[in-house]
Scaffold this motif. Structure first.
Motif: not given
Length: 444
Positions: A232-240, A218-224, A226-230, A252-260
């Motif tokens: 369902w995703a096993d791999v997150i593709f991103c650009s910085h 998954q490659a979502g970077s918006s708040p929605a 990131r929540d979705f990826a946290s 942030d993503v790791r925090r959201r995953a832990e909360e999930a």
């Protein structure tokens, strides 16, 4: 660290196809198979094909510049592409993009379960919600739904797909010739899903795959996103654009995953990098300038407008980019805002930069590139990288022939594959049957 290779089933970028060493074999089976063999020899985790469902419309809501400069065209269907690659490889993970906006869960679940069996556990699905109104117009709709609604539909889509993958228990097959029992009836069941977007009876015709679920990218970077990826995703593709933004995103993503309720160590975050290798730092910089010269300013601007899904021709191109309400790729918008503020770019200059951008600033000697990758990895900005080539196939050959051995020498990258499935090589667990129930509870 883990390595993925980013590909299009067609020309890459807007200047790469013009490179003197680029090979235009985009419609040839052997072209993709040869690249895959190079990646497998370099012990890459996976080969990842991006996709969209339209000829892009961007400047002036026109396809003209995109067709003229090869922005987003042509694009083969990635499913048959990874299928022919599977026959030429044994270990390399194979990822194709499929949109939850314009597919059905049953067909998609069946396709990826079939691929997972045929590849003996190497299939991955890059989940997208689509990002251009032009895609909607190919499916009888005038425009895309708002981002939150697209992710709401994607959430139900993933739940249905996971239910279908679980509709056969792991022990359902018997295949006993003597007793004439093919499978255990009590281990195969309909899913009888009735939801807001989908009604699916099930079960799937395909038994549960070697990986349980294919690897989800998954490659979502918006708040929605990131929540979705946290969830369902096993791999997150991103650009910085910077180390600091990459560190902040991963935290942030790791925090959201832990909360999930997920173990954040079971998610692999692989930011995009575009290596340009030189014999010296000066030689690498010269190669970067040569690459930039291959990109017409109009092509870069069209590519930016396409990814943001905003017609940039309505703005003064010689003034700074104004704040935008972007329905397109949120991560790319954040990236260009960061660059525009730092460099003081006008819209025109930003387009030129975007068309030839080399993500991750991996421009230098083999040692300098390995140094930067090691810094991002050890400082918590990445679990690995998605390598984007400036031109194919040679950029991958150069990387696997020079940078990979240096990473191996430093003990940062494997010398042999650890497992037989993509999940095993990524170090992410196989989902237990019924995993969708926990993720659905989290989403609600």
């Amino acid at each position: 660290m883990h390595l993925a290779a980013f590909m299009n089933a067609g020309p890459g970028g807007v200047g790469g196809w013009r490179h003197p060493r680029a090979e235009p074999g985009w419609f040839s089976m052997s072209y993709y198979q040869n690249i895959a063999r190079t990646l497998e020899a370099g012990r890459f985790d996976l080969m990842f094909f991006a996709d969209s469902l339209s000829v892009p419309r961007s400047l002036g809501d026109s396809i003209a510049d995109n067709v003229r400069y090869g922005v987003g065209v042509p694009r083969l269907d990635p499913i048959p592409v990874i299928s022919v690659i599977a026959a030429a490889t044994r270990h390399l993970g194979l990822a194709a993009t499929a949109s939850t906006g314009f597919q059905q869960p049953f067909n998609t679940a069946r396709t990826f379960a079939s691929l997972d069996h045929l590849t003996e556990g190497r299939a991955a699905w890059n989940v997208v919600t689509s990002f251009q109104d032009a895609e909607a117009r190919n499916f009888g709709e005038e425009r895309l739904a708002p981002r939150d609604a697209r992710y709401g539909k994607a959430e139900e889509f993933l739940q249905v797909a996971a239910k279908l993958w679980d509709s056969w228990a792991d022990d359902a097959l018997v295949v006993d010739k003597e007793s004439a029992q093919f499978a255990r009836p009590e281990s195969v069941a309909p899913i009888d899903h009735r939801g807001e977007y989908f009604a699916v009876q099930g079960p799937l015709q395909v038994p549960r795959g070697p990986q349980g679920y294919p690897v989800i990218i998954q490659a979502g970077s918006s708040p929605a996103g990131r929540d979705f990826a946290s969830r369902w995703a096993d791999v997150i593709f991103c650009s910085h654009e910077s180390l600091e933004s990459a560190i902040a995103f991963r935290r942030d993503v790791r925090r959201r995953a832990e909360e999930a309720g997920r173990d954040p160590n079971h998610i692999r975050i692989l930011p995009a990098v575009t290596p340009i290798i030189g014999t010296t730092a000066g030689n690498a910089h010269a190669r970067r300038l040569e690459f930039e010269d291959l990109v017409p300013a109009e092509a870069g601007l069209s590519r930016l407008a396409y990814h943001l899904d905003v017609d940039l021709s309505q703005y003064d191109l010689d003034k700074p980019l104004p704040p935008l309400d972007v329905q397109g790729v949120d991560g790319h918008y954040r990236e260009v805002v960061e660059v525009a503020e730092r460099e003081g770019f006008t819209v025109r200059e930003l387009g030129k930069w975007y068309g030839a951008r080399t993500e991750g600033n991996l421009v230098g000697t083999v040692g300098q590139i390995a140094d930067r990758m090691e810094e991002w990895f050890t400082r918590g900005a990445a679990d690995g990288f998605t390598v984007c080539p400036t031109h194919t196939p040679v950029a991958f050959e150069d990387f696997t022939g020079a940078v990979v051995p240096e990473l191996q020498r430093r003990g940062l990258f494997r010398t042999e594959y650890e497992g037989s499935t993509l999940r095993e090589n990524l170090g992410v667990p196989r989902p237990e049957a019924g995993e969708w129930r926990r993720r659905a509870r989290i989403a609600s």
